[in-house]
Enzyme design. Structure first.
Site, PDB file in Angstrom:
ATOM      1  N   HIS A  44       0.860  -1.184   0.000  1.00 28.93           N
ATOM      2  CA  HIS A  44       0.000   0.000   0.000  1.00 28.93           C
ATOM      3  C   HIS A  44       0.899   1.238   0.000  1.00 28.93           C
ATOM      4  O   HIS A  44       2.118   1.119   0.150  1.00 28.93           O
ATOM      5  CB  HIS A  44      -0.892   0.011   1.256  1.00 28.93           C
ATOM      6  CG  HIS A  44      -0.082   0.128   2.508  1.00 28.93           C
ATOM      7  ND1 HIS A  44       0.449  -0.973   3.158  1.00 28.93           N
ATOM      8  CD2 HIS A  44       0.330   1.220   3.216  1.00 28.93           C
ATOM      9  CE1 HIS A  44       1.138  -0.564   4.207  1.00 28.93           C
ATOM     10  NE2 HIS A  44       1.090   0.754   4.264  1.00 28.93           N
ATOM     11  N   HIS A 130       5.709   5.740  -0.890  1.00 26.44           N
ATOM     12  CA  HIS A 130       6.468   4.537  -1.222  1.00 26.44           C
ATOM     13  C   HIS A 130       5.649   3.298  -0.875  1.00 26.44           C
ATOM     14  O   HIS A 130       4.673   3.387  -0.124  1.00 26.44           O
ATOM     15  CB  HIS A 130       7.806   4.499  -0.465  1.00 26.44           C
ATOM     16  CG  HIS A 130       7.625   4.402   1.008  1.00 26.44           C
ATOM     17  ND1 HIS A 130       7.342   5.501   1.796  1.00 26.44           N
ATOM     18  CD2 HIS A 130       7.646   3.337   1.863  1.00 26.44           C
ATOM     19  CE1 HIS A 130       7.218   5.122   3.054  1.00 26.44           C
ATOM     20  NE2 HIS A 130       7.383   3.801   3.130  1.00 26.44           N
TER      21      HIS A 130
END
Length: 190
Positions: A44, A130
């Site tokens: 995620h 990220h």
């Protein structure tokens, strides 16, 4: 020891992107020895990490996030490189990066400030979107930056996907995968 669950808001990734990232990790695991590799269902992009939360505060954050996401459209993201956080010779996080996208930054801002308004104390470091792939360097020799360059599958082309949903996740420290989606907030599709 019973740890209290943690909560966070994040951009969910499509299943096909999770599978592609998992396939990539399988091909480079031996050349990049990290101690713990993240389960593909746990990939995620975190927007706001809340930590532990009282029900009332969590409900208020959800309500405010819904209000802020009302009318927000989905958008394209492109995974384009690999990187690390932590000590140069012994990084603690190995991640995949996305091409800078203003819509992601604005989305994060809306979610982040909703959580602040709900009373959460949030991370003050600059936002670095990220996708965490692995944790804790376990190599017998110090980590070297050229390992990333020589194992970068995105050198030729990025991995595109549509950011279609923000989700609220709960962490289960005793499970794999350890993140459970407990609420989803879809973005408008065009």
């Amino acid at each position: 020891m019973d740890r209290k669950p943690h909560f966070f808001f994040a951009v969910s990734l499509p299943e096909e992107v999770k599978k592609e990232l998992s396939r990539l990790c399988l091909t480079i695991k031996e050349r990049l020895p990290f101690q713990r590799w993240v389960h593909q269902d746990d990939y995620h992009i975190t927007l706001a990490f809340l930590g532990t939360a009282q029900d009332g505060k969590l409900e208020k954050a959800k309500k405010l996030v819904v209000e802020q996401l009302n009318g927000q459209s989905s958008f394209s993201l492109h995974i384009n490189k690999l990187g690390v956080f932590g000590k140069k010779d012994s990084p603690r996080i190995f991640w995949a990066d996305t091409v800078k996208e203003d819509k992601l930054l604005k989305l994060r801002e809306r979610v982040f400030f909703s959580c602040l308004e709900a009373g959460f104390e949030l991370e003050t470091r600059a936002f670095k979107p990220h996708i965490t792939l692995a944790r804790k360097w376990a190599g017998s020799t110090p980590f070297e930056e050229d390992l990333l360059e020589s194992n970068n599958p995105f050198e030729e082309a990025s991995l595109p996907f549509q950011a279609k949903e923000v989700a609220l996740y709960q962490t289960h420290f005793d499970r794999t995968p350890k993140y459970e989606k407990i609420a989803a907030f879809p973005l408008l599709t065009e």
